[in-house]
Design an enzyme around this catalytic site. Structure first.
Site, PDB file in Angstrom:
ATOM      1  CB  CYS A 177      -0.815   0.083   1.512  1.00 31.86           C
ATOM      2  SG  CYS A 177      -2.021  -1.277   1.344  1.00 31.86           S
ATOM      3  NE  ARG A 208       4.936   1.385  -1.089  1.00 34.79           N
ATOM      4  CZ  ARG A 208       6.001   1.700  -0.022  1.00 34.79           C
ATOM      5  NH1 ARG A 208       6.897   2.194  -0.352  1.00 34.79           N
ATOM      6  NH2 ARG A 208       5.706   0.974   1.354  1.00 34.79           N
ATOM      7  CD1 TRP A 238      -0.804  -6.370  -0.342  1.00 34.86           C
ATOM      8  CD2 TRP A 238       0.158  -6.230  -2.413  1.00 34.86           C
ATOM      9  NE1 TRP A 238      -0.253  -7.697  -0.615  1.00 34.86           N
ATOM     10  CE2 TRP A 238       0.182  -7.632  -2.142  1.00 34.86           C
ATOM     11  CE3 TRP A 238       0.360  -5.861  -3.832  1.00 34.86           C
ATOM     12  CZ2 TRP A 238       1.070  -8.634  -2.958  1.00 34.86           C
ATOM     13  CZ3 TRP A 238       1.101  -6.802  -4.401  1.00 34.86           C
ATOM     14  CH2 TRP A 238       1.370  -8.000  -4.196  1.00 34.86           C
ATOM     15  CG  ASN A 275       0.515   2.680   3.471  1.00 38.96           C
ATOM     16  OD1 ASN A 275      -0.457   2.632   2.804  1.00 38.96           O
ATOM     17  ND2 ASN A 275       1.674   3.038   3.149  1.00 38.96           N
ATOM     18  N   GLY A 276      -0.746  -0.570   6.736  1.00 42.08           N
ATOM     19  CA  GLY A 276      -0.210  -1.605   7.730  1.00 42.08           C
ATOM     20  C   GLY A 276      -1.505  -2.383   7.748  1.00 42.08           C
ATOM     21  CB  SER A 313      12.252  -1.494   1.295  1.00 43.51           C
ATOM     22  OG  SER A 313      12.062  -2.844   2.306  1.00 43.51           O
ATOM     23  CD  GLU A 373      18.815 -11.991  -6.673  1.00 44.59           C
ATOM     24  OE1 GLU A 373      18.414 -12.422  -5.686  1.00 44.59           O
ATOM     25  OE2 GLU A 373      18.565 -10.841  -7.339  1.00 44.59           O
ATOM     26  CE  LYS A 382      15.754 -10.175  -9.314  1.00 40.90           C
ATOM     27  NZ  LYS A 382      16.439 -10.198  -7.843  1.00 40.90           N
ATOM     28  CD  GLU A 409      11.713 -10.723  -8.250  1.00 39.63           C
ATOM     29  OE1 GLU A 409      10.970 -10.339  -7.677  1.00 39.63           O
ATOM     30  OE2 GLU A 409      12.943 -10.562  -8.149  1.00 39.63           O
ATOM     31  CG  HIS A 464      22.912 -35.780  -2.503  1.00 38.45           C
ATOM     32  ND1 HIS A 464      23.263 -36.982  -2.044  1.00 38.45           N
ATOM     33  CD2 HIS A 464      24.159 -34.885  -2.575  1.00 38.45           C
ATOM     34  CE1 HIS A 464      24.471 -36.793  -1.834  1.00 38.45           C
ATOM     35  NE2 HIS A 464      25.160 -35.679  -2.212  1.00 38.45           N
ATOM     36  CE  LYS A 516      12.444  -2.218  -5.067  1.00 38.34           C
ATOM     37  NZ  LYS A 516      13.300  -3.189  -5.585  1.00 38.34           N
TER      38      LYS A 516
HETATM   39  O1  M6R Z   1      13.540  -4.641   0.848  1.00 40.59           O
HETATM   40  P1  M6R Z   1      13.974  -6.156   0.838  1.00 40.59           P
HETATM   41  O2  M6R Z   1      15.508  -6.146   0.638  1.00 40.59           O
HETATM   42  O3  M6R Z   1      14.055  -6.677   2.573  1.00 40.59           O
HETATM   43  O4  M6R Z   1      13.155  -6.784   0.313  1.00 40.59           O
HETATM   44  C1  M6R Z   1      13.074  -8.188   0.452  1.00 40.59           C
HETATM   45  C2  M6R Z   1      12.719  -9.248  -0.815  1.00 40.59           C
HETATM   46  O5  M6R Z   1      11.312  -9.159  -0.653  1.00 40.59           O
HETATM   47  C3  M6R Z   1      13.200  -8.746  -1.840  1.00 40.59           C
HETATM   48  O6  M6R Z   1      14.393  -8.645  -1.994  1.00 40.59           O
HETATM   49  C4  M6R Z   1      12.403  -9.317  -3.190  1.00 40.59           C
HETATM   50  O7  M6R Z   1      12.918 -11.072  -3.142  1.00 40.59           O
HETATM   51  C5  M6R Z   1      12.835  -8.942  -4.548  1.00 40.59           C
HETATM   52  N1  M6R Z   1      11.564  -8.788  -4.992  1.00 40.59           N
HETATM   53  C6  M6R Z   1      13.445  -9.745  -5.291  1.00 40.59           C
HETATM   54  O8  M6R Z   1      13.982  -9.257  -6.580  1.00 40.59           O
END
Ligand code: M6R
Ligand code: UD1
Length: 694
Positions: free
Chosen positions: A2, A33, A108, A135-136, A434, A565, A569, A572, A588, A689
């Site tokens: 949100c 976001r 959201w 928000n929250g 974030s 990672e 990518k 997602e 395994h 985000k």
């Molecule tokens: O803001 P943060 O780094 O704490 O966020 C953690 C994850 O939500 C974030 O890295 C998420 O996995 C990304 N969308 C990956 O690209």
């Protein structure tokens, strides 16, 4: 998730059309976001008789004084519906307001499906006496709802938020009954409402009983006030440290409230980061701040009486260009390509030069007073989610090597689920781009309660994690807008490599290694620039993979994290199943998947695991695996057993920095796959985000 935005102009004439544009642009800045519906509220000025018959659409309710517009879907569908509804009501877009308060929100969905009735602003009921954007999560909303229902309130949404405006109306009516001639103030109403709320929130209140006033308050969720003085003389006379500045009534100004600095920076860089427990009352061009002394924690007991506080403004360390796409088509693309600059900024001022003009050591200002404690820790525990977790995993080996302190890894939600052991002798490092991720924040609260030294590694100055950790390092990668984290990942690894150097002592036995890493850091931006030249090659590879169902990525050692990672990518943003696999685990289980169809990326760049990875390639080759081999420049012929294999040749850097280089082609691959498959690059399906709820 949100997002909140509000705009209040005071002493300066603004047309309704302009006010709407500012609110819509604010919402557009929050789009990244993640959201599924949006809404705004502005003032009406038509006489009641003209408005009572004008509720033309199911998504719009119009009272005699406040207009509320809510729409499911994206901002542009809200914009369209607002203009349609405005046209239907013959509301004058050119009408000017010398003072006006508008509020806006992106939602959201958590409690209730995306639908106009569940979108914000949420209302106290017909007449819109009180409106709230939130928000929250309000954790005790069911109890509050039951009480309000007993007092005759009816609810139209499934949200937790709806109790807030209704509670405000209830408090307002009760107070006015009791006070008689002395009307209750807006802040008194909100303070009383806050006393009853549990959970985490950032709130803005608007009310027809308090025209042109706004109240903002928060506990747990972020909220900023931006101030733009319009009278030159007045702003020249005020310094940032003048705590009276905010309370100066009467000066023409524009005020912006948002959960996100991105929505404010294009208007002003002068901000106040609102703190937990604070209640900001904007009235007559002035801002007064009340604060509960023992602000109720996220789960804590009732607060005491509020007192008035003075606060100074600060300057946002951010440029408008950072939040624009520039010449790029997508934020993710821009952020991948700006990594030479972002890693440079991450290191700026932190590599200390020696006598020969070469960088010799590292200074992390935020940690220098805590290094001794960290070195004496029983263990270092990394905590994070998603990409931030992966960055920590990539950095674990060098931290173990240089610090001699055992390093363990925790996914934040899993640590909380298990209530895993955290001790006073631990250093817990919270990694978060974030700085607002709910799981990481809750894990921080948990570790802090258990007495650990809590260190933050975040990209967002003023974020909850930056504020609630004992110390930390800002990665300074610049605003990251794409939901897929790219430049924050590489900057996090750079910071953690510097952290390893800072914690590890400078001994004769490790000097050569330290110098090699520091030299490697200095040259890293050039190497990132070099690896970005693979862009066209990765686009060609994406064309080959466009119709695949699945992609595996094998890595180990420093590059196990790269495999995780890279796969994250691809899944997602390109919405393709992808799995990062620890190559040592191949026999395994995962080997059973190998055939001539399933594409497999094997990372086999030069490091201590190189020969083991060569053996993995041989074994996959023997099973006719469809391989894409990532190797160090010049190694293609020796690493690839067959001519038919695709090869990604990357520049060689010091082994602990190699993950920074190796992830770049995989970021590019994920980006191109997404574009070619026709998916939304910057706002992937179902993702937000900042994941601010658990
Ligand atoms: O803001 P943060 O780094 O704490 O966020 C953690 C994850 O939500 C974030 O890295 C998420 O996995 C990304 N969308 C990956 O690209
Ligand atoms: C700081 C200044 C920077 C200035 C530099 C040199 C800030 C934000 N940074 O950078 O503008 O150029 O000094 O004077 O003002 N912290 C946490 N938790 C976190 C992240 C940081 O507690 O998650 C704390 C740190 O311990 C430190 C402060 O925030 O007290 C600033 O951290 P950081 O920006 O990394 O410090 P410097 O690099 O020294």
């Amino acid at each position: 998730m949100c997002g909140i935005f509000a705009y209040l102009n005071f002493g300066v004439s603004r047309e309704r059309r302009y006010i709407l544009q500012v609110l819509f642009n604010g919402l557009r800045r929050l789009e990244y976001r993640g959201y599924d519906s949006a809404g705004i509220s502005i003032d009406d000025s038509l006489p009641p008789s003209a408005t009572s018959s004008s509720s033309s659409s199911s998504s719009t309710s119009i009272s005699s004084s406040l207009l509320v517009f809510r729409q499911e879907g994206n901002i542009e569908s809200l914009v369209k519906s607002v203009y349609e509804d405005v046209a239907a009501t013959e509301l004058n877009l050119e009408e000017s307001f010398s003072v006006h308060a508008g509020i806006a929100h992106t939602r959201w969905a958590t409690h209730g499906e995306p639908a106009p009735r569940n979108s914000h602003p949420q209302t106290s009921g017909a007449g819109n006496d009180f409106l709230v954007v939130h928000n929250g999560v309000i954790t005790n909303y069911e109890v509050l709802k039951a009480t309000l229902v007993r007092h005759g309130f009816t609810f139209e949404s499934e949200t937790d938020t709806e109790v807030i405006p209704k509670l405000a109306k209830f408090v307002f009516e009760k107070a006015n009954e009791a006070e008689g001639d002395q009307p209750v103030t807006f802040s008194q109403v909100v303070l009383e409402v806050m006393r009853h709320l549990e959970g985490a929130y950032a709130l803005i209140f608007k009310s027809k009983h308090y025209p042109n006033e706004l109240i903002a308050c928060k506990r747990g969720s972020p909220l900023l006030l931006g101030v733009k003085e319009l009278n030159e003389d007045a702003s020249n006379g005020s310094t940032l440290h003048d705590s009276q500045f905010l309370s100066k009534n009467g000066q023409p100004k524009e005020l912006f409230l948002s959960s996100d600095a991105n929505a404010i920076v294009e208007h002003t860089k002068k901000v106040l980061v609102i703190e937990d427990g604070e209640v900001l009352h904007i009235k007559d061009g002035g801002v007064s701040i009340l604060k509960f002394d023992n602000a109720k924690g996220r789960h804590g007991a009732a607060p005491s009486r509020p007192s008035s506080v003075q606060r100074a403004l600060s300057i946002l360390d951010m440029e408008v260009e950072q939040i624009n796409k520039g010449n790029y088509e997508h934020y993710m693309q821009k952020e991948i390509h700006e990594q030479p600059e972002s890693v440079t900024t991450t290191m700026r001022g932190r590599l200390i030069r020696g006598g020969s003009c070469k960088a010799k050591s590292v200074l992390l200002g935020g940690l220098k007073d805590h290094l001794k404690t960290i070195r004496r820790s029983r263990r270092i525990v990394f905590v994070g989610c998603g990409t931030s977790y992966n960055a920590a995993l990539a950095s674990r080996p060098i931290l173990e090597e240089l610090s001699d302190v055992p390093v363990t890894m925790e996914v934040a939600s899993d640590l909380l689920d298990r209530q895993g052991p955290i001790y006073r002798e631990d250093t817990a490092v919270f990694v978060s781009q974030s700085g607002e991720t709910a799981d990481t924040l809750n894990a921080l609260e948990y570790a802090s309660e258990n007495g650990a030294l809590c260190v933050g590694i975040t990209n967002t100055v003023g974020s909850a994690i930056a504020r609630h950790t004992h110390c930390g390092v800002h990665i300074n990668a610049g605003a990251e807008i794409g939901v897929a984290s790219t430049k924050a990942y590489t900057s996090q690894i750079v910071v953690m490599a510097m952290l390893a150097l800072a914690i590890g002592g400078d001994t004769i036995s490790n000097r050569a290694r330290r110098e090699a890493i520091i030299d490697g850091l200095c040259d890293l931006p050039n190497k990132v620039r070099e690896v970005l030249k693979l862009d066209a090659e990765m686009k060609e590879l994406a064309k080959l993979l466009i119709a695949e169902q699945s992609l595996l990525v094998f890595g180990r050692g420093y590059n196990y994290a790269t495999a995780l990672e890279g796969a994250l990518k691809v899944k997602e943003v390109a919405l393709m199943h992808s799995e990062g696999i620890l190559a040592g685990e191949m026999k395994h289980g995962p080997l059973a998947l190998v055939d001539e169809n399933l594409p497999i990326v094997v990372i086999a760049t030069r490091d201590a695991c190189f020969s083991k990875q060569q053996s993995v390639i041989q074994q996959l080759h023997a099973r006719k695996g469809r391989l894409i081999v990532m190797c160090s420049k010049g190694d293609a012929a020796s690493v690839c057993p067959g001519d038919s294999y695709r090869v990604i040749e990357v520049p060689i850097v010091e082994d602990c920095l190699q993950p920074v280089i190796n992830i770049v082609p995989l970021q590019l691959l994920a980006y191109h796959l997404t574009v070619l498959r026709g998916y939304n690059v910057d706002q992937p399906r179902n993702l937000a985000k900042s994941v601010t709820t658990q």
